[in-house]
Design a protein around this motif. Sequence first.
Motif, PDB file in Angstrom:
ATOM      1  N   ASN A  99       0.860  -1.187   0.000  1.00 54.94           N
ATOM      2  CA  ASN A  99       0.000   0.000   0.000  1.00 54.94           C
ATOM      3  C   ASN A  99       0.896   1.236   0.000  1.00 54.94           C
ATOM      4  N   ALA A 100       1.924   1.219   0.838  1.00 58.33           N
ATOM      5  CA  ALA A 100       2.943   2.271   0.888  1.00 58.33           C
ATOM      6  C   ALA A 100       4.180   1.809   0.117  1.00 58.33           C
ATOM      7  N   THR A 101       5.152   2.689  -0.010  1.00 58.84           N
ATOM      8  CA  THR A 101       6.312   2.376  -0.850  1.00 58.84           C
ATOM      9  C   THR A 101       7.347   1.502  -0.162  1.00 58.84           C
ATOM     10  N   GLN A 102       7.438   1.575   1.176  1.00 61.66           N
ATOM     11  CA  GLN A 102       8.613   0.998   1.830  1.00 61.66           C
ATOM     12  C   GLN A 102       8.274   0.177   3.053  1.00 61.66           C
ATOM     13  N   TYR A 103       9.269  -0.656   3.444  1.00 59.27           N
ATOM     14  CA  TYR A 103       9.172  -1.425   4.679  1.00 59.27           C
ATOM     15  C   TYR A 103       9.494  -0.554   5.889  1.00 59.27           C
ATOM     16  N   GLY A 104      10.458   0.332   5.740  1.00 57.36           N
ATOM     17  CA  GLY A 104      10.982   1.146   6.832  1.00 57.36           C
ATOM     18  C   GLY A 104      12.453   1.408   6.582  1.00 57.36           C
ATOM     19  N   ASN A 105      13.006   2.414   7.259  1.00 54.66           N
ATOM     20  CA  ASN A 105      14.419   2.785   7.044  1.00 54.66           C
ATOM     21  C   ASN A 105      14.705   3.122   5.590  1.00 54.66           C
ATOM     22  N   ASN A 106      13.659   3.524   4.846  1.00 56.13           N
ATOM     23  CA  ASN A 106      13.759   3.836   3.414  1.00 56.13           C
ATOM     24  C   ASN A 106      14.086   2.626   2.550  1.00 56.13           C
ATOM     25  N   ALA A 107      13.887   1.411   3.078  1.00 55.13           N
ATOM     26  CA  ALA A 107      14.011   0.196   2.265  1.00 55.13           C
ATOM     27  C   ALA A 107      12.753   0.095   1.408  1.00 55.13           C
ATOM     28  N   THR A 108      12.873   0.469   0.137  1.00 52.69           N
ATOM     29  CA  THR A 108      11.714   0.703  -0.722  1.00 52.69           C
ATOM     30  C   THR A 108      11.476  -0.474  -1.661  1.00 52.69           C
ATOM     31  N   ILE A 109      10.343  -1.132  -1.481  1.00 50.84           N
ATOM     32  CA  ILE A 109       9.973  -2.266  -2.320  1.00 50.84           C
ATOM     33  C   ILE A 109       9.065  -1.844  -3.466  1.00 50.84           C
ATOM     34  N   ALA A 110       8.322  -0.730  -3.316  1.00 50.43           N
ATOM     35  CA  ALA A 110       7.342  -0.314  -4.325  1.00 50.43           C
ATOM     36  C   ALA A 110       7.478   1.186  -4.571  1.00 50.43           C
ATOM     37  N   PRO A 111       8.491   1.599  -5.340  1.00 48.98           N
ATOM     38  CA  PRO A 111       8.781   3.031  -5.484  1.00 48.98           C
ATOM     39  C   PRO A 111       7.617   3.875  -5.996  1.00 48.98           C
ATOM     40  N   HIS A 112       6.669   3.250  -6.721  1.00 49.62           N
ATOM     41  CA  HIS A 112       5.587   4.033  -7.334  1.00 49.62           C
ATOM     42  C   HIS A 112       4.231   3.795  -6.670  1.00 49.62           C
ATOM     43  N   ALA A 113       4.221   3.120  -5.526  1.00 51.70           N
ATOM     44  CA  ALA A 113       2.956   2.888  -4.820  1.00 51.70           C
ATOM     45  C   ALA A 113       2.395   4.209  -4.283  1.00 51.70           C
ATOM     46  N   LEU A 114       1.083   4.307  -4.268  1.00 54.42           N
ATOM     47  CA  LEU A 114       0.389   5.488  -3.743  1.00 54.42           C
ATOM     48  C   LEU A 114      -0.562   5.053  -2.638  1.00 54.42           C
ATOM     49  N   LEU A 115      -0.626   5.862  -1.599  1.00 57.22           N
ATOM     50  CA  LEU A 115      -1.445   5.518  -0.445  1.00 57.22           C
ATOM     51  C   LEU A 115      -2.932   5.798  -0.638  1.00 57.22           C
ATOM     52  N   ASP A 116      -3.299   6.425  -1.749  1.00 51.21           N
ATOM     53  CA  ASP A 116      -4.711   6.776  -1.917  1.00 51.21           C
ATOM     54  C   ASP A 116      -5.234   6.490  -3.321  1.00 51.21           C
ATOM     55  N   ASP A 117      -4.663   5.468  -3.990  1.00 52.44           N
ATOM     56  CA  ASP A 117      -5.111   5.145  -5.350  1.00 52.44           C
ATOM     57  C   ASP A 117      -6.050   3.951  -5.409  1.00 52.44           C
ATOM     58  N   GLY A 118      -6.363   3.359  -4.235  1.00 54.87           N
ATOM     59  CA  GLY A 118      -7.276   2.223  -4.200  1.00 54.87           C
ATOM     60  C   GLY A 118      -6.698   0.936  -4.747  1.00 54.87           C
ATOM     61  N   LEU A 119      -5.364   0.843  -4.840  1.00 54.88           N
ATOM     62  CA  LEU A 119      -4.707  -0.331  -5.406  1.00 54.88           C
ATOM     63  C   LEU A 119      -3.489  -0.734  -4.594  1.00 54.88           C
ATOM     64  N   PHE A 120      -3.229  -2.042  -4.553  1.00 52.35           N
ATOM     65  CA  PHE A 120      -1.943  -2.536  -4.090  1.00 52.35           C
ATOM     66  C   PHE A 120      -0.967  -2.561  -5.256  1.00 52.35           C
TER      67      PHE A 120
END
Length: 304
Positions: A207-228
Motif C-alpha cells: 500500500n505504501a512504498t517501503q518497509y521502513g528505514n527507506n528500504a523501498t519495495i514499491a517506489p511508485h505505490a500510492l497511499l490513496d489510489d485504491g490499489l496494491f
Amino acid sequence: MQMVKKKICFIANPISGSRKSQNINRRFLEKHLDMQKYDFDIMHTRHKGHGMELARDAMANGFDVITAVGGDGTVSEIGSVMIGSDKTMAIIPTGSGNGFSRDLGIPMKLQGALDVINGGKVRTVDTGKIRSQSPGNDGEWTPFLSNAGIGFDAYMSDKFDKLEKRGLWSYIKAIWQEYWSYEMHEYRLVVDGKEVTRESWLITFANATQYGNNATIAPHALLDDGLFDVCIVTKFPNWKLPMMLYRFFNRSIDKSGYLEVIRGKSIQVYKDLSYAQIDGDFISLNKNIEVEIEPLSLNVVVPK
C-alpha cells in the motif's frame, strides 16, 4: 469567537526502537503542543496489543485525534482499530524503521512531528486486510497500513523481532546471514481475477512504498489510489545480492530487472502458507491467503 478545542491523546510505546517516546511527557507537550487548539492526555502501552485497547478506549471517550508515539508496530496497532472511523490518527515516529511515517512525509524529529500535529492537514488514505483461506474455513481479517508480505520478508520479520539490537545495519546483517539458506517458492496468485504463477523470493502487497528505514519495495505505490502494488521479486544470481540491497535503499529496485509489479485490489494466493508479515510483524497463517484493499479508510494528520 472562541475556537472549540479538540481532544487529542498520545499513546506512547516507552520501549520503541529509539526510546525517544520517553521524552513525550506532560511537560514537553505543555511547552510545544498548541494549547489553544488541543486538550490532551497521555497513555503508555505495557504489552503487545495494548495500543489497540487504548485506542479503542480513546475513541469511546470522545478523543478527536489519537496519536501513535512509537514505531511501525505501535502505529499499526493504533491505526488498525481506527480504520473506517471518523477519528483522525497522528504520528510521532520513534521506532527503528518508521516506514508508514516516512511515506506520509512526517518528520523523524519529535519537534517536527509535533509541528505537523499543530499545523498539518488531514489526509485520508487506503489500508489493507489479509486473512487465511482453507476449504470451508475462512479466517478473520487482519488489517494493515503499509504492506503485507509472504516469502523472505515474512521469514525475516520473525528474525528481526528476535534481534537484540534494532536499526538499519542490524537488519542488513541479518538479511545477509539468512539469505544463503532461504529457499524460493512457487506461488499461484489471482489478482483481480487474473491468474499468474511465479517462482519468487518474496511477494509484497504494498500500500505504501517501503518497509521502513527507506528500504523501498514499491517506489511508485500510492497511499490513496485504491490499489496494491503486488511486488514479486524473482530469482537473481547470488552475486547480485549487494546490488539488490543497494537498490532497495536508493528507491531503484524497480530498475533491477528482478521486480515484477502487478496492481490490483483483491488478491488470492494459493500455496500452503504458515506465516506472513503485516507492517513488519510476523503472523501465523493457515494454507491459502486473501488480501484486499480498503480504499480511503483512515484519516491521518500529515504536513501541509
